[in-house]
Design an enzyme around this catalytic site. Sequence first.
Site, PDB file in Angstrom:
ATOM      1  N   GLU A  47       6.652   6.028  26.899  1.00  0.00           N
ATOM      2  CA  GLU A  47       7.219   5.529  25.763  1.00  0.00           C
ATOM      3  C   GLU A  47       8.209   4.708  25.783  1.00  0.00           C
ATOM      4  OE1 GLU A  47       9.365   8.559  23.426  1.00  0.00           O
ATOM      5  OE2 GLU A  47       8.874   7.675  21.421  1.00  0.00           O
ATOM      6  N   ASN A 107       6.756   2.232  16.770  1.00  0.00           N
ATOM      7  CA  ASN A 107       6.912   2.802  18.108  1.00  0.00           C
ATOM      8  C   ASN A 107       5.373   2.693  18.552  1.00  0.00           C
ATOM      9  OD1 ASN A 107       7.345   4.074  20.599  1.00  0.00           O
ATOM     10  ND2 ASN A 107       8.750   5.500  19.693  1.00  0.00           N
ATOM     11  N   LYS A 124       3.130   5.307  16.435  1.00  0.00           N
ATOM     12  CA  LYS A 124       3.661   6.434  16.118  1.00  0.00           C
ATOM     13  C   LYS A 124       3.585   7.203  15.071  1.00  0.00           C
ATOM     14  CE  LYS A 124       7.290   9.414  18.441  1.00  0.00           C
ATOM     15  NZ  LYS A 124       8.603   9.340  19.030  1.00  0.00           N
ATOM     16  N   GLU A 143      14.908   7.108  15.169  1.00  0.00           N
ATOM     17  CA  GLU A 143      13.617   6.645  14.885  1.00  0.00           C
ATOM     18  C   GLU A 143      12.994   6.334  13.668  1.00  0.00           C
ATOM     19  OE1 GLU A 143      11.858   9.100  18.826  1.00  0.00           O
ATOM     20  OE2 GLU A 143      10.554   7.662  18.030  1.00  0.00           O
ATOM     21  N   CYS A 169       4.984  10.861  22.618  1.00  0.00           N
ATOM     22  CA  CYS A 169       6.097  11.836  22.502  1.00  0.00           C
ATOM     23  C   CYS A 169       6.263  13.067  21.577  1.00  0.00           C
ATOM     24  CB  CYS A 169       7.531  10.944  22.182  1.00  0.00           C
ATOM     25  SG  CYS A 169       8.952  12.013  22.823  1.00  0.00           S
ATOM     26  N   ASN A 194      10.034  10.239  25.565  1.00  0.00           N
ATOM     27  CA  ASN A 194      11.594  10.212  25.950  1.00  0.00           C
ATOM     28  C   ASN A 194      12.210  11.335  25.201  1.00  0.00           C
ATOM     29  OD1 ASN A 194      12.550   6.719  26.315  1.00  0.00           O
ATOM     30  ND2 ASN A 194      10.672   7.306  26.510  1.00  0.00           N
TER      31      ASN A 194
HETATM   32  N1  ING Z   1      11.826  12.537  21.496  1.00  0.00           N
HETATM   33  C1  ING Z   1      11.692  13.974  21.315  1.00  0.00           C
HETATM   34  C2  ING Z   1      10.405  14.670  21.328  1.00  0.00           C
HETATM   35  O1  ING Z   1       9.995  14.914  20.375  1.00  0.00           O
HETATM   36  C3  ING Z   1      12.492  15.646  19.969  1.00  0.00           C
HETATM   37  C4  ING Z   1      12.483  14.426  20.040  1.00  0.00           C
HETATM   38  C5  ING Z   1      12.972  16.572  21.097  1.00  0.00           C
HETATM   39  C6  ING Z   1      12.085  16.606  18.888  1.00  0.00           C
HETATM   40  C7  ING Z   1      12.941  17.935  20.975  1.00  0.00           C
HETATM   41  C8  ING Z   1      12.187  17.836  18.738  1.00  0.00           C
HETATM   42  C9  ING Z   1      12.635  18.554  20.013  1.00  0.00           C
HETATM   43  O2  ING Z   1      10.031  14.904  22.434  1.00  0.00           O
HETATM   44  C10 ING Z   1      10.835  11.517  20.816  1.00  0.00           C
HETATM   45  N2  ING Z   1      11.057  10.463  21.467  1.00  0.00           N
HETATM   46  O3  ING Z   1      10.021  11.837  20.108  1.00  0.00           O
END
Ligand code: ING
Length: 309
Positions: A47, A107, A124, A143, A169, A194
């Site tokens: 991503e 995205n 996304k 985001e 992601c 990411n």
């Molecule tokens: N990053 C993270 C993901 O879903 C996140 C944001 C991390 C949300 C952990 C909830 C818990 O992997 C992106 N870019 O979506």
Amino acid sequence: MKRPFPLAVAQLGPIHLRDSKAAVVARLIELLKEAHARHAHFVVFPELALTTFFPRYWMTDEAEIDRYFEASMPNADVQPLFDLARQYGIGFYLGYAELTPERERFNTSIIVDRQGHIVGRYRKVHLPGHDDHKPAAPFQHLEKKYFQVGNEGFKVWDTMDTRMGMCICNDRRWPETFRVMGLQSAEVVVLGYNTPSHNIHWSEPPHLRMFHHLLLLQAHAHENALWVGAAAKCGAEDGFHMIAGSAIVSPTGEVVAQSASEEDELIFHHCDLALGDTFRQHVFNFAKHRRPEHYQLIVDRVGAGKPLG
Ligand code: ING
């Protein structure tokens, strides 16, 4: 009868604010060369693979924000990657920030086939984080500020002798993502991510980030009889750490390849697409076993509501 699909996943280590897109593309090309050496037919890049994970920063200047976006795809920065991939006959998934002529921001990821044609684009849908400035937080996750919700849904494309879907992601945390592609008869789903290691909302035990990441890939691969290829951009970008764990997951739900570093690293597996057939014919034969008349809440409700009982 075996249906080979030699799949590579190209993990990227950190991309720092000071790194130029040309320098990043050079890294992608090195990974592509390794995929070629492994005789891969397809390679998954992460991503937002061309820049640092810029949603971690609060920005208000439009010109500054625009620097992280691509106004066309391909473009001069990424053309060398497209050219070499076509020369090798390797298809690829690439995640990037898309700026449309109407100045919409998404995205986005694309699937490029082995002849170098962009066969599909995905924007996304599940945007995590927030759109307000949280100055007290160690980093932002904006985001919802910098991107619009994807307006093209979850599609699957007949390409490279298979049916391939893609997501990005946070989408991997939502079962609907993979089921909608499973219902389009996808055999392979590819994605980049990411994922910050640190949770800004509560003090989460660190091991859970990786556990949840793999748990979700394995569950959604198995319950939809999919091969899944997931590519991390990881390591500490200007000190902000993101998890690695790039992986290839079989329709059995088993992780058949996983990265061992937090740097640029290629993983590979000789996927046999026929492995998904037995699950689609038996345990996950959607037509024979699903009962959508009892699933209506999944579409009717956004948030949880009152019990039906
Ligand atoms: N990053 C993270 C993901 O879903 C996140 C944001 C991390 C949300 C952990 C909830 C818990 O992997 C992106 N870019 O979506």
